[in-house]
Design a protein around this motif. Structure first.
Motif, PDB file in Angstrom:
ATOM      1  N   TYR A 138      13.687   4.362 -13.058  1.00  0.00           N
ATOM      2  CA  TYR A 138      12.311   4.658 -12.689  1.00  0.00           C
ATOM      3  C   TYR A 138      11.343   3.987 -13.662  1.00  0.00           C
ATOM      4  O   TYR A 138      11.689   3.679 -14.798  1.00  0.00           O
ATOM      5  N   GLU A 139      10.123   3.784 -13.217  1.00  0.00           N
ATOM      6  CA  GLU A 139       9.082   3.242 -14.086  1.00  0.00           C
ATOM      7  C   GLU A 139       7.752   3.912 -13.760  1.00  0.00           C
ATOM      8  O   GLU A 139       7.532   4.387 -12.636  1.00  0.00           O
ATOM      9  N   LEU A 140       6.882   3.976 -14.768  1.00  0.00           N
ATOM     10  CA  LEU A 140       5.545   4.522 -14.584  1.00  0.00           C
ATOM     11  C   LEU A 140       4.573   3.391 -14.317  1.00  0.00           C
ATOM     12  O   LEU A 140       4.565   2.379 -15.029  1.00  0.00           O
ATOM     13  N   LEU A 141       3.743   3.560 -13.296  1.00  0.00           N
ATOM     14  CA  LEU A 141       2.774   2.542 -12.927  1.00  0.00           C
ATOM     15  C   LEU A 141       1.401   3.178 -12.746  1.00  0.00           C
ATOM     16  O   LEU A 141       1.284   4.299 -12.254  1.00  0.00           O
ATOM     17  N   ARG A 142       0.363   2.452 -13.142  1.00  0.00           N
ATOM     18  CA  ARG A 142      -0.999   2.902 -12.861  1.00  0.00           C
ATOM     19  C   ARG A 142      -1.270   2.767 -11.363  1.00  0.00           C
ATOM     20  O   ARG A 142      -0.754   1.860 -10.701  1.00  0.00           O
ATOM     21  N   LEU A 143      -2.085   3.661 -10.860  1.00  0.00           N
ATOM     22  CA  LEU A 143      -2.378   3.650  -9.427  1.00  0.00           C
ATOM     23  C   LEU A 143      -2.964   2.316  -8.989  1.00  0.00           C
ATOM     24  O   LEU A 143      -2.585   1.773  -7.942  1.00  0.00           O
ATOM     25  N   ASP A 144      -3.876   1.755  -9.791  1.00  0.00           N
ATOM     26  CA  ASP A 144      -4.520   0.507  -9.383  1.00  0.00           C
ATOM     27  C   ASP A 144      -3.592  -0.695  -9.470  1.00  0.00           C
ATOM     28  O   ASP A 144      -3.901  -1.762  -8.924  1.00  0.00           O
ATOM     29  N   SER A 145      -2.437  -0.551 -10.129  1.00  0.00           N
ATOM     30  CA  SER A 145      -1.487  -1.660 -10.170  1.00  0.00           C
ATOM     31  C   SER A 145      -0.716  -1.790  -8.861  1.00  0.00           C
ATOM     32  O   SER A 145      -0.101  -2.825  -8.588  1.00  0.00           O
ATOM     33  N   LEU A 146      -0.740  -0.735  -8.034  1.00  0.00           N
ATOM     34  CA  LEU A 146       0.007  -0.754  -6.778  1.00  0.00           C
ATOM     35  C   LEU A 146      -0.675  -1.590  -5.699  1.00  0.00           C
ATOM     36  O   LEU A 146      -0.039  -1.984  -4.718  1.00  0.00           O
ATOM     37  N   ASN A 188      -1.870   9.848   0.527  1.00  0.00           N
ATOM     38  CA  ASN A 188      -2.814  10.983   0.513  1.00  0.00           C
ATOM     39  C   ASN A 188      -2.415  12.000  -0.543  1.00  0.00           C
ATOM     40  O   ASN A 188      -3.232  12.447  -1.353  1.00  0.00           O
ATOM     41  N   GLN A 189      -1.146  12.383  -0.509  1.00  0.00           N
ATOM     42  CA  GLN A 189      -0.658  13.409  -1.425  1.00  0.00           C
ATOM     43  C   GLN A 189      -0.587  12.897  -2.859  1.00  0.00           C
ATOM     44  O   GLN A 189      -0.828  13.645  -3.808  1.00  0.00           O
ATOM     45  N   ILE A 190      -0.271  11.611  -3.040  1.00  0.00           N
ATOM     46  CA  ILE A 190      -0.194  11.038  -4.384  1.00  0.00           C
ATOM     47  C   ILE A 190      -1.565  11.020  -5.036  1.00  0.00           C
ATOM     48  O   ILE A 190      -1.741  11.454  -6.181  1.00  0.00           O
ATOM     49  N   VAL A 191      -2.560  10.523  -4.306  1.00  0.00           N
ATOM     50  CA  VAL A 191      -3.923  10.463  -4.848  1.00  0.00           C
ATOM     51  C   VAL A 191      -4.468  11.865  -5.100  1.00  0.00           C
ATOM     52  O   VAL A 191      -5.121  12.121  -6.118  1.00  0.00           O
ATOM     53  N   SER A 192      -4.165  12.787  -4.200  1.00  0.00           N
ATOM     54  CA  SER A 192      -4.632  14.162  -4.367  1.00  0.00           C
ATOM     55  C   SER A 192      -4.060  14.782  -5.633  1.00  0.00           C
ATOM     56  O   SER A 192      -4.768  15.470  -6.386  1.00  0.00           O
ATOM     57  N   LEU A 193      -2.770  14.545  -5.889  1.00  0.00           N
ATOM     58  CA  LEU A 193      -2.134  15.099  -7.093  1.00  0.00           C
ATOM     59  C   LEU A 193      -2.736  14.481  -8.347  1.00  0.00           C
ATOM     60  O   LEU A 193      -3.035  15.185  -9.318  1.00  0.00           O
ATOM     61  N   ILE A 194      -2.931  13.166  -8.346  1.00  0.00           N
ATOM     62  CA  ILE A 194      -3.512  12.497  -9.514  1.00  0.00           C
ATOM     63  C   ILE A 194      -4.911  13.029  -9.798  1.00  0.00           C
ATOM     64  O   ILE A 194      -5.288  13.266 -10.947  1.00  0.00           O
ATOM     65  N   ASP A 195      -5.690  13.248  -8.738  1.00  0.00           N
ATOM     66  CA  ASP A 195      -7.053  13.741  -8.915  1.00  0.00           C
ATOM     67  C   ASP A 195      -7.065  15.185  -9.413  1.00  0.00           C
ATOM     68  O   ASP A 195      -7.996  15.614 -10.089  1.00  0.00           O
ATOM     69  N   THR A 196      -6.017  15.936  -9.085  1.00  0.00           N
ATOM     70  CA  THR A 196      -5.904  17.309  -9.579  1.00  0.00           C
ATOM     71  C   THR A 196      -5.575  17.320 -11.064  1.00  0.00           C
ATOM     72  O   THR A 196      -6.120  18.125 -11.833  1.00  0.00           O
ATOM     73  N   VAL A 197      -4.683  16.423 -11.483  1.00  0.00           N
ATOM     74  CA  VAL A 197      -4.294  16.341 -12.889  1.00  0.00           C
ATOM     75  C   VAL A 197      -5.419  15.743 -13.734  1.00  0.00           C
ATOM     76  O   VAL A 197      -5.693  16.195 -14.851  1.00  0.00           O
ATOM     77  N   ASP A 198      -6.075  14.718 -13.198  1.00  0.00           N
ATOM     78  CA  ASP A 198      -7.190  14.049 -13.891  1.00  0.00           C
ATOM     79  C   ASP A 198      -8.399  14.101 -12.972  1.00  0.00           C
ATOM     80  O   ASP A 198      -8.626  13.194 -12.157  1.00  0.00           O
ATOM     81  N   ILE A 199      -9.173  15.170 -13.057  1.00  0.00           N
ATOM     82  CA  ILE A 199     -10.282  15.411 -12.131  1.00  0.00           C
ATOM     83  C   ILE A 199     -11.299  14.271 -12.183  1.00  0.00           C
ATOM     84  O   ILE A 199     -11.741  13.868 -13.260  1.00  0.00           O
ATOM     85  N   GLY A 200     -11.636  13.759 -11.019  1.00  0.00           N
ATOM     86  CA  GLY A 200     -12.586  12.658 -10.931  1.00  0.00           C
ATOM     87  C   GLY A 200     -11.944  11.288 -10.902  1.00  0.00           C
ATOM     88  O   GLY A 200     -12.625  10.275 -10.702  1.00  0.00           O
ATOM     89  N   SER A 201     -10.618  11.240 -11.101  1.00  0.00           N
ATOM     90  CA  SER A 201      -9.938   9.943 -11.154  1.00  0.00           C
ATOM     91  C   SER A 201      -9.951   9.244  -9.794  1.00  0.00           C
ATOM     92  O   SER A 201     -10.015   8.010  -9.737  1.00  0.00           O
ATOM     93  N   ALA A 202      -9.887  10.004  -8.698  1.00  0.00           N
ATOM     94  CA  ALA A 202      -9.886   9.387  -7.371  1.00  0.00           C
ATOM     95  C   ALA A 202     -11.164   8.588  -7.137  1.00  0.00           C
ATOM     96  O   ALA A 202     -11.131   7.472  -6.612  1.00  0.00           O
ATOM     97  N   GLN A 203     -12.285   9.143  -7.554  1.00  0.00           N
ATOM     98  CA  GLN A 203     -13.563   8.444  -7.386  1.00  0.00           C
ATOM     99  C   GLN A 203     -13.612   7.177  -8.235  1.00  0.00           C
ATOM    100  O   GLN A 203     -14.102   6.138  -7.794  1.00  0.00           O
ATOM    101  N   ARG A 204     -13.086   7.248  -9.445  1.00  0.00           N
ATOM    102  CA  ARG A 204     -13.076   6.067 -10.319  1.00  0.00           C
ATOM    103  C   ARG A 204     -12.161   4.983  -9.764  1.00  0.00           C
ATOM    104  O   ARG A 204     -12.497   3.793  -9.779  1.00  0.00           O
ATOM    105  N   TYR A 205     -10.984   5.389  -9.279  1.00  0.00           N
ATOM    106  CA  TYR A 205     -10.072   4.417  -8.694  1.00  0.00           C
ATOM    107  C   TYR A 205     -10.660   3.807  -7.417  1.00  0.00           C
ATOM    108  O   TYR A 205     -10.473   2.621  -7.140  1.00  0.00           O
ATOM    109  N   GLU A 206     -11.363   4.619  -6.655  1.00  0.00           N
ATOM    110  CA  GLU A 206     -11.971   4.099  -5.430  1.00  0.00           C
ATOM    111  C   GLU A 206     -12.992   3.012  -5.743  1.00  0.00           C
ATOM    112  O   GLU A 206     -13.063   1.991  -5.041  1.00  0.00           O
TER     113      GLU A 206
END
Length: 240
Positions: free
Chosen positions: A40-48, A62-80
């Motif tokens: 396994y490897e860890l990847l940043r969302l924007d690298s995908l 949907n579920q991946i982004v939702s989980l990331i935004d729950t762990v790091d609140i506001g991250s979905a908006q920044r990635y978008e």
């Protein structure tokens, strides 16, 4: 596997075909990942965005982004924001995007992230307009149903047509003719390797129609004539 601190376990099922069993998923967050020998490897969302990721990952975005935004609140908006810049898009609303370029290339990653970012804001659909603005004579819209929904009845009161071309999943389109003719229902579904399946349809724009998602998600291109404004669409309630 060198993974520790597993939490936020979420289990869900997804299906992209009407007559097949749903695939079971389990996603979670981890606090530590340190085994260099792991497969396994860890990847940043924007690298995908530029990677050839597996389809089973893209449909669960949907579920991946939702989980990331729950762990790091506001991250979905920044990635978008990064996503919109990377793909040269213009964000019109929380679910509507326009292409800035005259040449627009769309891949599965782009589709999945568009739907996921809109879904993270509570939207059930996303729309990528592959024309620069609504004054164009041809309106090509990539429509993403990030979860099963029912839209309509709706129509455009003009002597034209609208066509639907499936990219993922299946939808049901019911034409409400009224009178003695009544309703007419069509199903279109993308099924790789099955040439007999109906994957596109063209219908009259001035007949009220209802669109229903038949799979966990659906992606299709909708094409109709322009110029076009959202106010050109009429909505109605069909009495049963």
């Amino acid at each position: 596997f060198g993974v520790s601190g597993i939490k936020n376990l979420t289990q869900f099922n997804l299906s992209v075909y009407m007559d097949s069993d749903a695939t079971q998923y389990l996603i979670c967050s981890v606090e530590k990942f340190g085994d260099l020998g792991s497969k396994y490897e860890l990847l940043r969302l924007d690298s995908l965005w530029s990677k050839n990721i597996d389809f089973s990952i893209s449909i669960a975005m949907n579920q991946i982004v939702s989980l990331i935004d729950t762990v790091d609140i506001g991250s979905a908006q920044r990635y978008e924001a990064k996503f919109v810049e990377y793909f040269d898009l213009k964000k019109e609303s929380s679910r509507v995007f326009f292409a800035n370029s005259n040449t627009v290339s769309v891949n599965e990653n782009m589709v999945s992230f568009l739907g996921a970012f809109s879904n993270s804001k509570g939207e059930k659909t996303a729309r990528l307009c592959m024309h620069k603005d609504q004054s164009h004579s041809i309106q090509e819209m990539l429509m993403i149903h990030s979860e099963p929904i029912v839209t309509g009845p709706l129509r455009q009161n003009n002597n034209s047509s609208v066509s639907y071309h499936m990219i993922r999943g299946a939808i049901e389109i019911t034409l409400h003719h009224g009178g003695s003719k009544g309703d007419e229902t069509h199903t279109i579904e993308y099924r790789s390797g099955e040439p007999s399946s109906n994957l596109a349809i063209r219908v009259p724009a001035n007949v009220f129609r209802t669109i229903r998602t038949l799979t966990s998600s659906a992606v299709f291109i909708e094409v109709q004539s322009g110029p076009f404004k959202d106010s050109d669409t009429e909505w109605s309630v069909i009495e049963s």
